[in-house]
Design a protein around this motif. Structure first.
Motif, PDB file in Angstrom:
ATOM      1  N   ARG A  26       6.204   8.415  36.041  1.00  0.00           N
ATOM      2  CA  ARG A  26       5.626   8.585  34.699  1.00  0.00           C
ATOM      3  C   ARG A  26       4.698   9.790  34.666  1.00  0.00           C
ATOM      4  NH1 ARG A  26       3.834   3.141  31.785  1.00  0.00           N
ATOM      5  NH2 ARG A  26       4.147   4.574  30.039  1.00  0.00           N
ATOM      6  N   LEU A  27       3.925   9.971  35.720  1.00  0.00           N
ATOM      7  CA  LEU A  27       3.027  11.127  35.781  1.00  0.00           C
ATOM      8  C   LEU A  27       3.801  12.440  35.809  1.00  0.00           C
ATOM      9  CD1 LEU A  27       0.470   9.594  38.265  1.00  0.00           C
ATOM     10  CD2 LEU A  27      -0.122  10.499  35.995  1.00  0.00           C
ATOM     11  N   LEU A  28       4.877  12.486  36.597  1.00  0.00           N
ATOM     12  CA  LEU A  28       5.682  13.709  36.670  1.00  0.00           C
ATOM     13  C   LEU A  28       6.337  14.021  35.335  1.00  0.00           C
ATOM     14  CD1 LEU A  28       7.408  13.673  40.175  1.00  0.00           C
ATOM     15  CD2 LEU A  28       5.988  15.495  39.209  1.00  0.00           C
ATOM     16  N   LYS A  29       6.837  12.998  34.663  1.00  0.00           N
ATOM     17  CA  LYS A  29       7.466  13.214  33.363  1.00  0.00           C
ATOM     18  C   LYS A  29       6.438  13.700  32.337  1.00  0.00           C
ATOM     19  CE  LYS A  29      11.422  10.093  33.773  1.00  0.00           C
ATOM     20  NZ  LYS A  29      12.406  11.178  33.661  1.00  0.00           N
ATOM     21  N   ALA A  30       5.256  13.106  32.364  1.00  0.00           N
ATOM     22  CA  ALA A  30       4.198  13.532  31.445  1.00  0.00           C
ATOM     23  C   ALA A  30       3.762  14.964  31.753  1.00  0.00           C
ATOM     24  CB  ALA A  30       3.016  12.581  31.530  1.00  0.00           C
ATOM     25  N   ALA A  31       3.598  15.261  33.038  1.00  0.00           N
ATOM     26  CA  ALA A  31       3.207  16.616  33.434  1.00  0.00           C
ATOM     27  C   ALA A  31       4.261  17.624  33.007  1.00  0.00           C
ATOM     28  CB  ALA A  31       2.990  16.682  34.944  1.00  0.00           C
ATOM     29  N   ALA A  32       5.538  17.274  33.181  1.00  0.00           N
ATOM     30  CA  ALA A  32       6.617  18.185  32.785  1.00  0.00           C
ATOM     31  C   ALA A  32       6.550  18.483  31.296  1.00  0.00           C
ATOM     32  CB  ALA A  32       7.975  17.583  33.150  1.00  0.00           C
ATOM     33  N   ARG A  33       6.330  17.473  30.474  1.00  0.00           N
ATOM     34  CA  ARG A  33       6.246  17.692  29.023  1.00  0.00           C
ATOM     35  C   ARG A  33       5.066  18.573  28.665  1.00  0.00           C
ATOM     36  NH1 ARG A  33       7.737  12.159  29.011  1.00  0.00           N
ATOM     37  NH2 ARG A  33       5.571  11.516  28.809  1.00  0.00           N
ATOM     38  N   ARG A  34       3.908  18.255  29.236  1.00  0.00           N
ATOM     39  CA  ARG A  34       2.697  18.974  28.853  1.00  0.00           C
ATOM     40  C   ARG A  34       2.647  20.385  29.456  1.00  0.00           C
ATOM     41  NH1 ARG A  34       2.793  16.408  25.395  1.00  0.00           N
ATOM     42  NH2 ARG A  34       2.614  18.503  24.557  1.00  0.00           N
ATOM     43  N   PHE A  35       3.033  20.538  30.713  1.00  0.00           N
ATOM     44  CA  PHE A  35       3.029  21.868  31.324  1.00  0.00           C
ATOM     45  C   PHE A  35       3.982  22.804  30.588  1.00  0.00           C
ATOM     46  CE2 PHE A  35       1.842  20.115  35.812  1.00  0.00           C
ATOM     47  CZ  PHE A  35       0.514  20.050  35.440  1.00  0.00           C
ATOM     48  N   TYR A  36       5.160  22.284  30.212  1.00  0.00           N
ATOM     49  CA  TYR A  36       6.124  23.142  29.525  1.00  0.00           C
ATOM     50  C   TYR A  36       5.652  23.477  28.110  1.00  0.00           C
ATOM     51  CZ  TYR A  36      10.459  25.280  28.062  1.00  0.00           C
ATOM     52  OH  TYR A  36      11.380  26.193  27.608  1.00  0.00           O
ATOM     53  N   ALA A  37       5.142  22.486  27.392  1.00  0.00           N
ATOM     54  CA  ALA A  37       4.752  22.704  26.001  1.00  0.00           C
ATOM     55  C   ALA A  37       3.467  23.502  25.872  1.00  0.00           C
ATOM     56  CB  ALA A  37       4.600  21.356  25.289  1.00  0.00           C
TER      57      ALA A  37
END
Length: 201
Positions: free
Chosen positions: A20-31
């Motif tokens: 869940r942390l990796l998925k959240a980080a992926a969304r926020r880092f990319y956006a």
């Protein structure tokens, strides 16, 4: 079972907090970018406590490296899916372009912003381990192109390497323009250009 190990997903099933942390980080880092995204933002989006992040990653830098590794693996998955249906080395080269086009076609929160790996690398200081991860990814992409070209051009290794570099530059330029323009059209154009070049070999 502690939150360090699991988090409750929307379906009622349990997923690891790390995922869940990796998925959240992926969304926020990319956006939003790496520097602009704080730990509190990531943990809130993941629905976990801050302690859970530090139980899974030693630091934000460690999370960034895990994100970069995950992005690399995600792209390899796109490439392998395309390569599975490639008929011969010419189509193998084009499978690399298709994998990037697939990446551009994802539904992003704020639209397509180009290669997430390069975007992150641009924010990291010289010598950062994350930049080495991105460099290794780009080198692997060029090696994949070269491996197909070596089959397409038997006995012409120098030309295969030079053409692989040419095509990797074409691909990177297309991704940069596509990111600025917010869609994958430039990647599709680059694929057509690559196909035309391959047909002239």
């Amino acid at each position: 079972m502690s939150e360090t190990d699991v988090s409750v997903a929307g379906s009622g099933r349990r997923r690891p907090a790390r995922e869940r942390l990796l998925k959240a980080a992926a969304r926020r880092f990319y956006a939003d970018g790496v520097a602009a995204t704080g730990i509190d933002t990531i943990t809130a989006e993941a629905g976990v406590a801050k302690m859970s992040l530090y139980n899974n990653f030693s630091s934000k830098a460690d999370l960034v490296r895990a994100y970069l590794d995950a992005q690399h693996e995600e792209w390899l998955g796109l490439y392998r899916a395309r390569q599975e249906y490639a008929d011969g080395p010419r189509e193998g080269v084009l499978a690399v372009f298709d994998a990037y086009a697939d990446h551009a076609a994802f539904a992003y929160e704020h639209g397509f912003r180009g290669c997430g790996l390069l975007n992150a690398a641009a924010e990291l200081p010289a010598g950062d381990e994350g930049r080495a991860v991105v460099r290794a990814h780009k080198e692997e992409v060029e090696r994949l192109i070269a491996s197909h070209l070596e089959q397409l051009l038997p006995g012409r290794p120098g030309e295969a390497r030079a053409t692989a570099e040419h095509l990797s530059f074409l691909l990177e330029g297309a991704m940069a323009r596509a990111g600025l323009e917010g869609d994958g059209e430039r990647v599709q154009h680059a694929r057509l250009m690559a196909a035309a070049l391959l047909d002239r070999l």
